[in-house]
Design a protein around this motif. Structure first.
Motif, PDB file in Angstrom:
ATOM      1  N   PRO A 274       3.784 -12.253   3.495  1.00  0.00           N
ATOM      2  CA  PRO A 274       3.962 -12.480   4.945  1.00  0.00           C
ATOM      3  C   PRO A 274       4.838 -11.425   5.626  1.00  0.00           C
ATOM      4  CG  PRO A 274       4.187 -14.545   3.756  1.00  0.00           C
ATOM      5  CD  PRO A 274       4.134 -13.458   2.723  1.00  0.00           C
ATOM      6  N   GLY A 275       5.697 -10.735   4.848  1.00  0.00           N
ATOM      7  CA  GLY A 275       6.565  -9.716   5.451  1.00  0.00           C
ATOM      8  C   GLY A 275       5.923  -8.344   5.530  1.00  0.00           C
ATOM      9  N   PHE A 276       4.625  -8.261   5.213  1.00  0.00           N
ATOM     10  CA  PHE A 276       3.946  -6.954   5.110  1.00  0.00           C
ATOM     11  C   PHE A 276       4.156  -6.065   6.344  1.00  0.00           C
ATOM     12  CE2 PHE A 276       0.057  -4.384   5.843  1.00  0.00           C
ATOM     13  CZ  PHE A 276       0.149  -3.542   4.736  1.00  0.00           C
ATOM     14  N   LYS A 277       3.960  -6.630   7.534  1.00  0.00           N
ATOM     15  CA  LYS A 277       4.076  -5.840   8.771  1.00  0.00           C
ATOM     16  C   LYS A 277       5.461  -5.184   8.878  1.00  0.00           C
ATOM     17  CE  LYS A 277       4.484  -6.606  13.740  1.00  0.00           C
ATOM     18  NZ  LYS A 277       4.575  -7.636  14.785  1.00  0.00           N
ATOM     19  N   LEU A 278       6.519  -5.964   8.577  1.00  0.00           N
ATOM     20  CA  LEU A 278       7.884  -5.419   8.682  1.00  0.00           C
ATOM     21  C   LEU A 278       8.198  -4.456   7.540  1.00  0.00           C
ATOM     22  CD1 LEU A 278       9.648  -8.666   9.905  1.00  0.00           C
ATOM     23  CD2 LEU A 278       9.581  -6.529  11.172  1.00  0.00           C
ATOM     24  N   HIS A 279       7.652  -4.732   6.338  1.00  0.00           N
ATOM     25  CA  HIS A 279       7.839  -3.775   5.226  1.00  0.00           C
ATOM     26  C   HIS A 279       7.312  -2.399   5.640  1.00  0.00           C
ATOM     27  CE1 HIS A 279       7.391  -7.445   2.307  1.00  0.00           C
ATOM     28  NE2 HIS A 279       8.610  -7.341   2.786  1.00  0.00           N
ATOM     29  N   VAL A 280       6.124  -2.420   6.254  1.00  0.00           N
ATOM     30  CA  VAL A 280       5.483  -1.162   6.666  1.00  0.00           C
ATOM     31  C   VAL A 280       6.336  -0.441   7.708  1.00  0.00           C
ATOM     32  CG1 VAL A 280       3.480  -0.194   7.893  1.00  0.00           C
ATOM     33  CG2 VAL A 280       3.131  -1.908   6.098  1.00  0.00           C
ATOM     34  N   LEU A 281       6.870  -1.203   8.683  1.00  0.00           N
ATOM     35  CA  LEU A 281       7.682  -0.575   9.743  1.00  0.00           C
ATOM     36  C   LEU A 281       8.955   0.057   9.180  1.00  0.00           C
ATOM     37  CD1 LEU A 281       7.327  -3.216  12.621  1.00  0.00           C
ATOM     38  CD2 LEU A 281       6.394  -0.897  12.583  1.00  0.00           C
ATOM     39  N   VAL A 282       9.596  -0.631   8.209  1.00  0.00           N
ATOM     40  CA  VAL A 282      10.814  -0.079   7.597  1.00  0.00           C
ATOM     41  C   VAL A 282      10.477   1.201   6.825  1.00  0.00           C
ATOM     42  CG1 VAL A 282      12.649  -0.457   5.899  1.00  0.00           C
ATOM     43  CG2 VAL A 282      12.029  -2.294   7.476  1.00  0.00           C
ATOM     44  N   LEU A 283       9.391   1.149   6.028  1.00  0.00           N
ATOM     45  CA  LEU A 283       8.999   2.338   5.250  1.00  0.00           C
ATOM     46  C   LEU A 283       8.644   3.507   6.164  1.00  0.00           C
ATOM     47  CD1 LEU A 283       6.828   1.166   2.220  1.00  0.00           C
ATOM     48  CD2 LEU A 283       9.077   2.235   2.177  1.00  0.00           C
ATOM     49  N   GLN A 284       7.899   3.192   7.229  1.00  0.00           N
ATOM     50  CA  GLN A 284       7.526   4.267   8.159  1.00  0.00           C
ATOM     51  C   GLN A 284       8.784   4.905   8.769  1.00  0.00           C
ATOM     52  OE1 GLN A 284       6.096   3.362  12.026  1.00  0.00           O
ATOM     53  NE2 GLN A 284       4.802   5.183  12.179  1.00  0.00           N
ATOM     54  N   PHE A 335      -1.397   8.787  -3.345  1.00  0.00           N
ATOM     55  CA  PHE A 335      -0.897   7.743  -2.442  1.00  0.00           C
ATOM     56  C   PHE A 335       0.343   8.226  -1.686  1.00  0.00           C
ATOM     57  CE2 PHE A 335       2.138   4.051  -2.125  1.00  0.00           C
ATOM     58  CZ  PHE A 335       1.581   3.509  -0.978  1.00  0.00           C
ATOM     59  N   VAL A 336       1.317   8.804  -2.405  1.00  0.00           N
ATOM     60  CA  VAL A 336       2.566   9.255  -1.770  1.00  0.00           C
ATOM     61  C   VAL A 336       2.291  10.383  -0.773  1.00  0.00           C
ATOM     62  CG1 VAL A 336       4.849  10.278  -2.176  1.00  0.00           C
ATOM     63  CG2 VAL A 336       3.998   8.478  -3.700  1.00  0.00           C
ATOM     64  N   ASP A 337       1.414  11.323  -1.136  1.00  0.00           N
ATOM     65  CA  ASP A 337       1.050  12.408  -0.208  1.00  0.00           C
ATOM     66  C   ASP A 337       0.403  11.827   1.056  1.00  0.00           C
ATOM     67  OD1 ASP A 337       2.099  14.429  -1.721  1.00  0.00           O
ATOM     68  OD2 ASP A 337       0.215  14.899  -2.762  1.00  0.00           O
ATOM     69  N   HIS A 352      -3.239   2.813   4.781  1.00  0.00           N
ATOM     70  CA  HIS A 352      -3.060   3.551   3.522  1.00  0.00           C
ATOM     71  C   HIS A 352      -2.316   2.681   2.493  1.00  0.00           C
ATOM     72  CE1 HIS A 352      -3.069   7.163   1.134  1.00  0.00           C
ATOM     73  NE2 HIS A 352      -1.759   7.083   0.949  1.00  0.00           N
ATOM     74  N   ILE A 353      -1.234   2.006   2.970  1.00  0.00           N
ATOM     75  CA  ILE A 353      -0.462   1.124   2.073  1.00  0.00           C
ATOM     76  C   ILE A 353      -1.309  -0.077   1.655  1.00  0.00           C
ATOM     77  CG2 ILE A 353       1.530  -0.444   1.939  1.00  0.00           C
ATOM     78  CD1 ILE A 353       3.071   1.474   3.711  1.00  0.00           C
ATOM     79  N   ARG A 354      -2.041  -0.633   2.629  1.00  0.00           N
ATOM     80  CA  ARG A 354      -2.852  -1.824   2.323  1.00  0.00           C
ATOM     81  C   ARG A 354      -3.924  -1.498   1.281  1.00  0.00           C
ATOM     82  NH1 ARG A 354      -3.680  -4.879   7.529  1.00  0.00           N
ATOM     83  NH2 ARG A 354      -4.776  -3.007   8.125  1.00  0.00           N
ATOM     84  N   ASP A 355      -4.570  -0.365   1.438  1.00  0.00           N
ATOM     85  CA  ASP A 355      -5.605   0.044   0.471  1.00  0.00           C
ATOM     86  C   ASP A 355      -5.001   0.184  -0.931  1.00  0.00           C
ATOM     87  OD1 ASP A 355      -7.393   0.067   2.499  1.00  0.00           O
ATOM     88  OD2 ASP A 355      -7.437   2.255   2.766  1.00  0.00           O
TER      89      ASP A 355
END
Length: 406
Positions: A274-284, A335-337, A352-355
């Motif tokens: 459920p925290g996926f959206k916020l995980h992505v924002l922090v990583l970005q 993936f990292v690139d 990209h992260i979801r895939d």
């Protein structure tokens, strides 16, 4: 009259406050005042001015009574009906003050007047008490005060921090179950401080700031969704605030790698979808912030990199390579690139992260709808708007329910 009578008698002998009928009378008076404060808002000011100091005295007296009863009777005493009745007085007092502060719109001077007298009877009492006698409403009251008075509370934050931080953390970090009310309210208070009194966080000692970051990491590892989301939102705000401050290099040099590691841990463990959206924002945010840092994130005495971006690439490849031994080095590198290449374009970055997650063995055989929750919500809203545009497609009763909900 009844209130004045009880206060007068308590002044002569504190034993009167132990009488169950008196306790119920005090509770009834406080509840009545809370109801009136809810309705009157700022116009409740003359009444609260009249009873405020006596209310704090009663709060302290009942608090001492609760503490001594628990100290004499052991942990089970905190569950007794007598102690519960005493604590209901404390909670109703806090609720009354919070209701008034929340509703008193046009009284900016109010904070100056009411906050200082509360410091020892409420904050000091919280710090001195045994864990079972600490009221979680103290945390929500001060969160409300900080959300209301914002930067005006800056000078008071160290005192608040000192009174509630360490002792509350000790209560809530032993496991993920005890003191559920304190958990959520503690992180809401921390979020209020992070949002409105960020300068107070900068003024903390390095040990205290580490405690804040550790507690946020602990929050988003929590399996309770509300706590995890509050922790992630707070982390995002603090990262942005530090990025805009003069301490940006110092902060990221200390915490960048820890935060990246912790976020990847919850992102890839399948319990925190459920925290996926916020995980992505922090990583970005982390992957974008490296461009603006002027000091190296690596230990310059042992290795050398041409840029922070190259160091982060190398570090992330090693981190994920160790976490996903079933994936080849080429897959992890690709993936990292891809992350670094798409970091300035949020939709591409997220896809990209979801895939990557869906392809990994950890997620491949599971229900992954939480990873698409944001897009699904947008789609549902589009469909609803389309139906609203056609008269008669949505029943009036459903529209009525929506209005009630909102």
């Amino acid at each position: 009259r009844k209130w004045a009578e009880i206060i007068g008698q308590a002044g002569q002998s504190i034993d009167i406050l132990k009488n169950q009928d008196v306790i119920r009378s005090v509770l009834n008076i406080l509840q009545t005042n809370t109801s009136v404060a809810t309705s009157l808002g700022p116009h409740f000011f003359p009444q609260i001015s009249l009873i405020f100091l006596d209310m704090l005295t009663v709060y302290r007296m009942y608090s001492e009574l609760v503490s001594s009863t628990i100290a004499e009777g052991g942990p089970y005493a905190s569950k007794s009906s007598f102690v519960k009745l005493l604590r209901s007085i404390k909670r109703e007092t806090l609720k009354l003050i919070e209701t008034f502060v929340d509703k008193a719109e046009d009284l900016p001077h109010l904070g100056k007047q009411f906050v200082p007298p509360m410091m020892d009877p409420i904050l000091g009492d919280y710090a001195r008490n045994v864990p079972d006698a600490r009221e979680s409403e103290v945390l929500s009251l001060f969160a409300t005060i900080i959300n209301k008075y914002k930067a005006e509370m800056l000078d008071d934050v160290p005192r608040i921090f000192e009174a509630v931080f360490q002792c509350t953390l000790e209560m809530i970090t032993k496991n993920f179950e005890d003191y559920p009310e304190h958990r959520l309210k503690f992180f809401s208070l921390l979020r209020a401080i992070g949002t409105h009194c960020f300068k107070a966080l900068i003024q903390l000692s390095s040990q205290q700031l580490k405690l804040v970051i550790d507690s946020i990491n602990w929050a988003f590892r929590h399996t309770e969704r509300n706590i995890a989301e509050t922790g992630l939102s707070l982390l995002l705000e603090i990262l942005k605030n530090f990025q805009a401050s003069e301490f940006t290099n110092q902060f990221y040099k200390t915490y960048f790698l820890t935060i990246e590691q912790e976020i990847f841990a919850v992102l890839t463990d399948s319990f925190h979808k459920p925290g996926f959206k916020l995980h992505v924002l922090v990583l970005q945010h982390l992957f974008c912030v490296v461009d603006g840092l002027t000091e190296p994130l690596w230990d310059a005495s042992t290795v050398s990199y041409p840029s922070n971006a190259m160091f982060v690439r190398d570090y992330t490849i090693k981190l994920l390579g160790a976490s996903f031994p079933n994936m080849t080095a080429a897959e992890v590198t690709k993936f990292v690139d891809g992350l670094l290449g798409s970091r300035h374009d949020l939709p591409s970055f997220k896809n990209h992260i979801r895939d990557f997650l869906v392809q990994s063995k950890e997620f491949s055989a599971q229900d992954n709808k939480d990873l698409y929750a944001e897009e699904a919500a947008v789609q549902r809203e589009k469909e609803r708007q389309r139906m609203l545009a056609i008269p008669g497609l949505i029943a009036p009763s459903e529209l009525q329910d929506e209005m009630v909900d909102s």
